[in-house]
Every structure is written in structure tokens, then in C-alpha cells.
Design an enzyme around this catalytic site. Structure first.
Site, short mmCIF file in Angstrom:
data_model
loop_
_atom_site.label_atom_id
_atom_site.label_comp_id
_atom_site.label_asym_id
_atom_site.label_seq_id
_atom_site.Cartn_x
_atom_site.Cartn_y
_atom_site.Cartn_z
N SER A 15 0.82 -1.22 0.00
CA SER A 15 0.00 0.00 0.00
C SER A 15 0.85 1.27 0.00
O SER A 15 0.47 2.27 -0.61
CB SER A 15 -0.99 0.00 1.17
N ARG A 67 22.91 -14.38 1.61
CA ARG A 67 22.32 -13.04 1.61
C ARG A 67 23.04 -12.15 0.60
O ARG A 67 22.43 -11.36 -0.12
CB ARG A 67 22.44 -12.47 3.03
N LEU A 95 18.97 -5.83 5.14
CA LEU A 95 20.02 -5.66 4.13
C LEU A 95 21.38 -5.54 4.81
O LEU A 95 21.49 -5.00 5.91
CB LEU A 95 19.73 -4.40 3.30
N HIS A 111 8.82 3.33 8.43
CA HIS A 111 8.73 2.46 9.61
C HIS A 111 7.51 2.86 10.44
O HIS A 111 7.29 4.05 10.68
CB HIS A 111 10.01 2.60 10.44
N GLU A 176 1.25 7.07 7.01
CA GLU A 176 2.37 6.57 6.19
C GLU A 176 2.16 7.00 4.73
O GLU A 176 3.07 7.48 4.06
CB GLU A 176 2.48 5.04 6.28
C1 GAR Z 1 3.90 -0.69 6.66
O1 GAR Z 1 3.15 -0.41 7.81
C2 GAR Z 1 5.36 -0.33 6.88
O2 GAR Z 1 5.53 0.79 7.69
C3 GAR Z 1 5.86 -1.57 7.57
O3 GAR Z 1 5.23 -2.64 6.91
C4 GAR Z 1 3.96 -2.20 6.40
C5 GAR Z 1 3.92 -2.51 4.93
O4 GAR Z 1 2.66 -2.24 4.40
N1 GAR Z 1 7.27 -1.67 7.49
C6 GAR Z 1 8.02 -2.23 8.42
O5 GAR Z 1 7.58 -2.73 9.43
C7 GAR Z 1 9.51 -2.20 8.13
N2 GAR Z 1 10.23 -2.69 9.24
P1 GAR Z 1 2.45 -2.03 2.86
O6 GAR Z 1 3.06 -3.26 2.17
O7 GAR Z 1 0.98 -1.98 2.67
O8 GAR Z 1 3.15 -0.77 2.43
#
Ligand code: GAR
Length: 197
Positions: A15, A67, A95, A111, A176
Site C-alpha cells: 500500500s 544473503r 540488508l 517504519h 504513512e
Molecule cells: C507498513 O506499515 C510499513 O511501515 C511496515 O510494513 C507495512 C507494509 O505495508 N514496514 C516495516 O515494518 C519495516 N520494518 P504495505 O506493504 O501496505 O506498504
């Protein structure tokens, strides 16, 4: 003005990637999304990318012996498409410092917490368990220290008394989607300013 070429890395829903793609449709947005790369074949975001005319790549981390080998394939994919900025958007692989060093100042992450609070996973559960009054999200530069790079933008939301991890996550996710496009525009704009002088 030349737009910065951006590659987005995802592992799932995508998203945030969609929010960046939508923002980049504006003619005056300083970045072009040139590819979306996922380490999971079933990432829903890959279909969205394809449907929107953006190259979608699947690079299976399980197909590589190490990796480092996976990251070499990732790096080759991005560089062969002349990507200048990487936007991590729910990319759930850690990474290595070596990969990160190759993209210094040109890799961002979103984040779901107000960093430096709640680095790592399960941020909403941990905020609720602590009785936090506010929570939120952060866009930051990626450095070798997990979730500790310089902050570009943060957005705060209230934590409500009847919140569950899901209701809180939904409130944060909305923010976000609002701040990530702005943060990417800032970094893309400064990259252009540096390359055009
Ligand atoms: C989001 O909430 C992002 O902030 C989080 O994963 C979700 C992804 O949602 N990221 C982390 O936790 C990174 N450590 P999305 O695939 O719908 O963008």
C-alpha cells in the site's frame, strides 16, 4: 527538469508503494517510479505495479545460497534499470552493510513507529502494551544500524483507549501514505539539485 529514477522494494501488500506510484503521477512530482521489486512472488503489490505499467520484478531470496548473492542480484536489477533512489516499502529482508553502503543517502524506509521508539517488528502491539499516548510513523534514511538512520519526516497519531493493534495500525498507515510521498519528493528534489549543478 529530469526526474529521479526510483525503485521500490516490497514484500507484501504494497500500500505504501501504491501511495508513491499515485503521487508520482503528478506532472511536477520530482521522481519516476521505474520498477517495483519483491522478494515474494505472491506480493499483491506486483500485480498493481504491472497493471499500472511499471516493471515488476520478483527476486526470490530463497533461490540464492547467501544473503550477499541475493543482494548482488537485487543490486544488478536496480542498477541495470538506472535506479537512483531505493524506497523500501514494507520490504521485510534485512540488508547488509555492504549493500547499504552502495546506496548511501539514496535509500529510504518507512517504519510504523515514531523512531527512535519501537525499532524492529510488532510496533503497534508494543506501543499499546506500554500504554503509549501517541504513536506514528517515520520515513528515514537507511543506514547499517536497523531503523536508526537520519529521520526525514515523522507523523504522530493519538492512541485511543479502545485501540487494538489493527485499529492503531490503520490510523498509522493513513499517515504513512501521506508522508512517504512527501519524503521521497524531498530526497528526489535534493538529488536533482545536486546533479544539475
Ligand atoms: C507498513 O506499515 C510499513 O511501515 C511496515 O510494513 C507495512 C507494509 O505495508 N514496514 C516495516 O515494518 C519495516 N520494518 P504495505 O506493504 O501496505 O506498504
Amino acid at each position: 527538469m529530469k526526474k529521479a529514477r526510483v525503485g521500490i522494494l516490497i514484500s507484501g501488500r504494497g500500500s505504501n508503494m501504491m501511495a508513491l506510484v499515485e503521487a508520482a503521477r503528478a506532472p511536477d512530482y520530482p521522481a519516476d517510479i521505474v520498477c517495483v521489486v519483491s522478494n515474494r512472488a505472491d506480493a499483491a503489490g506486483l500485480d498493481f505495479a504491472r497493471a499500472n505499467g511499471i516493471e515488476a520484478c520478483f527476486i526470490n531470496h530463497k533461490a540464492y545460497a547467501s544473503r550477499e548473492d541475493f543482494e548482488t542480484a537485487l543490486d544488478n536489477c536496480l542498477r541495470s534499470r538506472r535506479v537512483e533512489i531505493i524506497a523500501l516499502a514494507g520490504f521485510m529482508r534485512v540488508l547488509t552493510a555492504r549493500f547499504i553502503a552502495g546506496w548511501e543517502g539514496r535509500m529510504l524506509n518507512i517504519h510504523p513507529s515514531l523512531l527512535p521508539a519501537y525499532k524492529g517488528l510488532h510496533t503497534h502491539e508494543r506501543a499499546l502494551a506500554d500504554g503509549a499516548k501517541t504513536h506514528g510513523c517515520t520515513v528515514h534514511h537507511v543506514t547499517a544500524d536497523l531503523d536508526a538512520g537520519p529521520v526525514i519526516l515523522r507523523a504522530e497519531v493519538p492512541v485511543l483507549t479502545d485501540d487494538t493493534p489493527d485499529t492503531l495500525a490503520a490510523r498509522v498507515l493513513k499517515e504513512e501514505h501521506r508522508i512517504y510521498p512527501r519524503a521521497l519528493a524531498t530526497i528526489a528534489g535534493s538529488l536533482q539539485a545536486n546533479t544539475s549543478t
